[in-house]
Design a protein around this motif. Structure first.
Motif, PDB file in Angstrom:
ATOM      1  N   LEU A  54      15.120  -2.780   3.173  1.00  0.00           N
ATOM      2  CA  LEU A  54      15.081  -2.852   1.796  1.00  0.00           C
ATOM      3  C   LEU A  54      15.733  -1.647   1.247  1.00  0.00           C
ATOM      4  O   LEU A  54      15.284  -0.576   1.339  1.00  0.00           O
ATOM      5  CB  LEU A  54      13.980  -2.887   1.109  1.00  0.00           C
ATOM      6  CG  LEU A  54      13.850  -2.989  -0.342  1.00  0.00           C
ATOM      7  CD1 LEU A  54      14.734  -4.197  -1.117  1.00  0.00           C
ATOM      8  CD2 LEU A  54      12.459  -3.410  -1.009  1.00  0.00           C
ATOM      9  N   VAL A  55      17.012  -1.553   0.610  1.00  0.00           N
ATOM     10  CA  VAL A  55      17.916  -0.320   0.280  1.00  0.00           C
ATOM     11  C   VAL A  55      17.883  -0.417  -1.344  1.00  0.00           C
ATOM     12  O   VAL A  55      18.127  -1.392  -1.853  1.00  0.00           O
ATOM     13  CB  VAL A  55      19.195  -0.488   0.910  1.00  0.00           C
ATOM     14  CG1 VAL A  55      20.176   0.568   0.612  1.00  0.00           C
ATOM     15  CG2 VAL A  55      19.212  -0.588   2.249  1.00  0.00           C
ATOM     16  N   VAL A  56      17.727   0.840  -1.783  1.00  0.00           N
ATOM     17  CA  VAL A  56      17.939   1.064  -3.361  1.00  0.00           C
ATOM     18  C   VAL A  56      18.942   1.959  -3.332  1.00  0.00           C
ATOM     19  O   VAL A  56      19.637   2.737  -2.545  1.00  0.00           O
ATOM     20  CB  VAL A  56      16.700   1.465  -3.792  1.00  0.00           C
ATOM     21  CG1 VAL A  56      15.552   0.385  -3.816  1.00  0.00           C
ATOM     22  CG2 VAL A  56      16.134   2.754  -3.399  1.00  0.00           C
ATOM     23  N   ASP A  57      19.318   2.086  -4.701  1.00  0.00           N
ATOM     24  CA  ASP A  57      20.528   3.169  -5.142  1.00  0.00           C
ATOM     25  C   ASP A  57      20.133   4.431  -4.584  1.00  0.00           C
ATOM     26  O   ASP A  57      19.067   4.851  -4.462  1.00  0.00           O
ATOM     27  CB  ASP A  57      20.727   3.153  -6.616  1.00  0.00           C
ATOM     28  CG  ASP A  57      21.749   2.215  -7.064  1.00  0.00           C
ATOM     29  OD1 ASP A  57      22.873   1.700  -6.334  1.00  0.00           O
ATOM     30  OD2 ASP A  57      21.934   1.893  -7.989  1.00  0.00           O
ATOM     31  N   GLU A  58      21.370   5.359  -4.059  1.00  0.00           N
ATOM     32  CA  GLU A  58      21.164   6.438  -3.427  1.00  0.00           C
ATOM     33  C   GLU A  58      20.643   6.672  -2.074  1.00  0.00           C
ATOM     34  O   GLU A  58      19.874   7.547  -1.944  1.00  0.00           O
ATOM     35  CB  GLU A  58      20.687   7.573  -4.518  1.00  0.00           C
ATOM     36  CG  GLU A  58      21.122   7.694  -5.996  1.00  0.00           C
ATOM     37  CD  GLU A  58      22.932   8.178  -5.627  1.00  0.00           C
ATOM     38  OE1 GLU A  58      23.101   8.845  -4.631  1.00  0.00           O
ATOM     39  OE2 GLU A  58      23.428   7.926  -6.710  1.00  0.00           O
ATOM     40  N   VAL A  59      20.795   5.344  -1.498  1.00  0.00           N
ATOM     41  CA  VAL A  59      20.089   5.515  -0.005  1.00  0.00           C
ATOM     42  C   VAL A  59      20.743   6.407   0.854  1.00  0.00           C
ATOM     43  O   VAL A  59      21.852   6.815   0.498  1.00  0.00           O
ATOM     44  CB  VAL A  59      20.204   4.104   0.426  1.00  0.00           C
ATOM     45  CG1 VAL A  59      21.583   3.666   0.795  1.00  0.00           C
ATOM     46  CG2 VAL A  59      19.493   3.938   1.867  1.00  0.00           C
ATOM     47  N   VAL A  60      19.904   6.968   1.763  1.00  0.00           N
ATOM     48  CA  VAL A  60      20.288   8.197   2.628  1.00  0.00           C
ATOM     49  C   VAL A  60      21.171   7.335   3.926  1.00  0.00           C
ATOM     50  O   VAL A  60      20.224   6.372   4.491  1.00  0.00           O
ATOM     51  CB  VAL A  60      19.266   9.189   3.132  1.00  0.00           C
ATOM     52  CG1 VAL A  60      19.781   9.905   4.267  1.00  0.00           C
ATOM     53  CG2 VAL A  60      18.698   9.846   2.012  1.00  0.00           C
ATOM     54  N   ALA A  61      22.362   7.346   4.121  1.00  0.00           N
ATOM     55  CA  ALA A  61      22.997   6.810   5.103  1.00  0.00           C
ATOM     56  C   ALA A  61      22.158   7.090   6.510  1.00  0.00           C
ATOM     57  O   ALA A  61      22.146   6.031   7.004  1.00  0.00           O
ATOM     58  CB  ALA A  61      24.369   7.086   5.066  1.00  0.00           C
ATOM     59  N   PHE A  62      22.059   7.963   6.741  1.00  0.00           N
ATOM     60  CA  PHE A  62      21.302   8.385   8.203  1.00  0.00           C
ATOM     61  C   PHE A  62      20.077   7.210   8.457  1.00  0.00           C
ATOM     62  O   PHE A  62      19.740   6.729   9.143  1.00  0.00           O
ATOM     63  CB  PHE A  62      21.067   9.703   8.521  1.00  0.00           C
ATOM     64  CG  PHE A  62      20.471  10.152   9.501  1.00  0.00           C
ATOM     65  CD1 PHE A  62      21.279  10.740  10.810  1.00  0.00           C
ATOM     66  CD2 PHE A  62      19.163   9.860  10.117  1.00  0.00           C
ATOM     67  CE1 PHE A  62      21.006  10.955  11.851  1.00  0.00           C
ATOM     68  CE2 PHE A  62      18.502  10.171  11.502  1.00  0.00           C
ATOM     69  CZ  PHE A  62      19.670  10.644  12.368  1.00  0.00           C
ATOM     70  N   ASP A  63      19.263   7.350   7.353  1.00  0.00           N
ATOM     71  CA  ASP A  63      18.016   6.675   7.269  1.00  0.00           C
ATOM     72  C   ASP A  63      18.124   5.175   7.283  1.00  0.00           C
ATOM     73  O   ASP A  63      17.280   4.338   8.076  1.00  0.00           O
ATOM     74  CB  ASP A  63      17.117   6.665   6.068  1.00  0.00           C
ATOM     75  CG  ASP A  63      16.800   8.235   5.908  1.00  0.00           C
ATOM     76  OD1 ASP A  63      17.064   9.149   6.902  1.00  0.00           O
ATOM     77  OD2 ASP A  63      16.147   8.560   4.762  1.00  0.00           O
ATOM     78  N   LEU A  64      19.240   4.526   6.605  1.00  0.00           N
ATOM     79  CA  LEU A  64      19.601   3.161   6.704  1.00  0.00           C
ATOM     80  C   LEU A  64      20.084   3.040   8.193  1.00  0.00           C
ATOM     81  O   LEU A  64      19.612   1.679   8.739  1.00  0.00           O
ATOM     82  CB  LEU A  64      20.814   2.931   5.695  1.00  0.00           C
ATOM     83  CG  LEU A  64      21.426   1.487   5.888  1.00  0.00           C
ATOM     84  CD1 LEU A  64      20.604   0.646   5.512  1.00  0.00           C
ATOM     85  CD2 LEU A  64      22.499   1.655   4.925  1.00  0.00           C
ATOM     86  N   GLY A  65      20.776   3.675   8.742  1.00  0.00           N
ATOM     87  CA  GLY A  65      21.245   3.194  10.226  1.00  0.00           C
ATOM     88  C   GLY A  65      20.100   3.513  11.076  1.00  0.00           C
ATOM     89  O   GLY A  65      20.257   2.785  12.373  1.00  0.00           O
ATOM     90  N   THR A  66      19.210   4.454  10.893  1.00  0.00           N
ATOM     91  CA  THR A  66      18.171   4.501  11.814  1.00  0.00           C
ATOM     92  C   THR A  66      17.289   3.463  12.046  1.00  0.00           C
ATOM     93  O   THR A  66      17.160   3.014  13.164  1.00  0.00           O
ATOM     94  CB  THR A  66      17.153   5.517  11.251  1.00  0.00           C
ATOM     95  OG1 THR A  66      17.594   6.747  11.286  1.00  0.00           O
ATOM     96  CG2 THR A  66      15.990   5.666  12.057  1.00  0.00           C
TER      97      THR A  66
END
Length: 327
Positions: free
Chosen positions: A16-28
């Motif tokens: 679940l992604v919200v605005d200003e998501v940290v790209a590294f964390d999303l990829g993790t």
């Protein structure tokens, strides 16, 4: 907690992604869970990325994320992962979008596992899921977190915390440790270790390990102790002494200890106990060896010493650990 997921359909993970998501964390989260497979190569998780309304969101890296799903994915997911944010209302004001908070609370009520990476804990806290719970987040945001969410028992000095069914991790790479912990809990060390090798990351860092350590720049060629660490890993069953380790590294004991701590953040004795405990855990999970033989092969000498160490590190007996993690 061990879930009987191995014999069923792939476990659904909603990121679940919200605005200003940290790209590294999303990829993790997407990388680790997508990499977890059986020995035959069968995927154990299906991973989807979702946002409120399926709308694009901004990342902190200067690009937008175009998701494939809306929040309906959260309604069916067994695990919901919230990556970190670098800005936004949850981090700045303690507020999260109503529809996001509603979806998270509904998932929690029906028993889904809720996971945050790094500052994703701010989103969980804004939704009210961390009140009265132990949690962690990136150490640099600890003061802000406490000010916004005083009802959360924050521990900023660990890599991750599991207050089931809500799990939180510290900053950036600690999210990898937490995702691997989830895989290990669900499917055992063999699957988690394969996933770690595919991701080219350490298979295990204890959740209670400190978030950050000083790592001075090496002084020059030949000053490292990596070769000695590998040498010791191959001899965990032997009664290794500090003098043995220093001798292999061709250093004085004092110099060896200084270099060892600068490279690992641990003393040689602490590191050796960690390696022996991890090896013993693997033996408990993957063999039928009696506890005294596990203790001997891992270098603890006696079953009593092993039981004491395992209980000190993770709070359970060898037999309880084996019942929990043995497939």
């Amino acid at each position: 907690m061990r879930n009987n997921l191995a014999m069923t359909a792939p476990h659904q993970v909603a990121v679940l992604v919200v605005d200003e998501v940290v790209a590294f964390d999303l990829g993790t989260a997407t990388q680790v869970f997508s990499t977890a497979r059986t020995a035959d190569g069968v995927g154990l998780y299906t991973v989807g990325v979702c946002t409120a309304g399926g709308r694009p969101v901004r990342s902190s890296a200067g690009f937008r994320v175009l998701p494939d799903h809306g929040l309906e994915l959260v309604e069916s997911a067994g695990t919901v992962v919230v990556p970190g944010v670098h800005g936004g209302s949850a981090l700045l004001d303690g507020v999260v979008e109503t529809e996001v908070a509603t979806a998270l609370r509904a998932a929690h009520r029906r028993g889904a596992r809720i996971v945050s990476v790094c500052t994703g804990a701010f989103v969980l806290a804004a939704a009210g899921l961390l009140n009265g719970r132990r949690a962690t987040t990136h150490w640099a945001y600890a003061d802000r977190f406490r000010a916004l969410y005083p009802d959360v028992d924050l521990d900023p000095d660990v890599l991750f915390l599991a207050d089931d069914p809500v799990l939180t991790s510290a900053g950036v790479a600690a999210g990898i440790d937490l995702c691997l912990h989830v895989v290990r809990t669900d499917h055992g060390s063999e699957v988690a270790n394969r996933a770690a090798r595919r991701c080219v990351v350490p298979a295990w860092r204890d959740g209670g390990q400190a978030q950050y350590i000083e790592r001075p720049v090496p002084r020059g060629p030949g000053t490292g102790v990596a070769a000695t660490r590998e040498w010791a890993r191959q001899r965990l069953h032997e009664p290794l002494t500090l003098r043995d380790l220093a001798g292999h590294a061709r250093m004085s004991v004092r110099t060896f200890v200084r270099h060892f701590r600068s490279e690992t953040g641990l003393s040689p004795v602490q590191w050796l106990l960690q390696q022996r405990t991890d090896h013993a855990r693997l033996l408990l999970e993957t063999t039928d060896l009696p506890v005294d033989q596990v203790a001997h092969r891992a270098g603890f000498g006696t079953a009593a010493a092993f039981r004491q160490q395992l209980h000190q590190r993770i709070g359970v007996s060898p037999s309880a650990y084996r019942r929990t993690f043995r497939r």
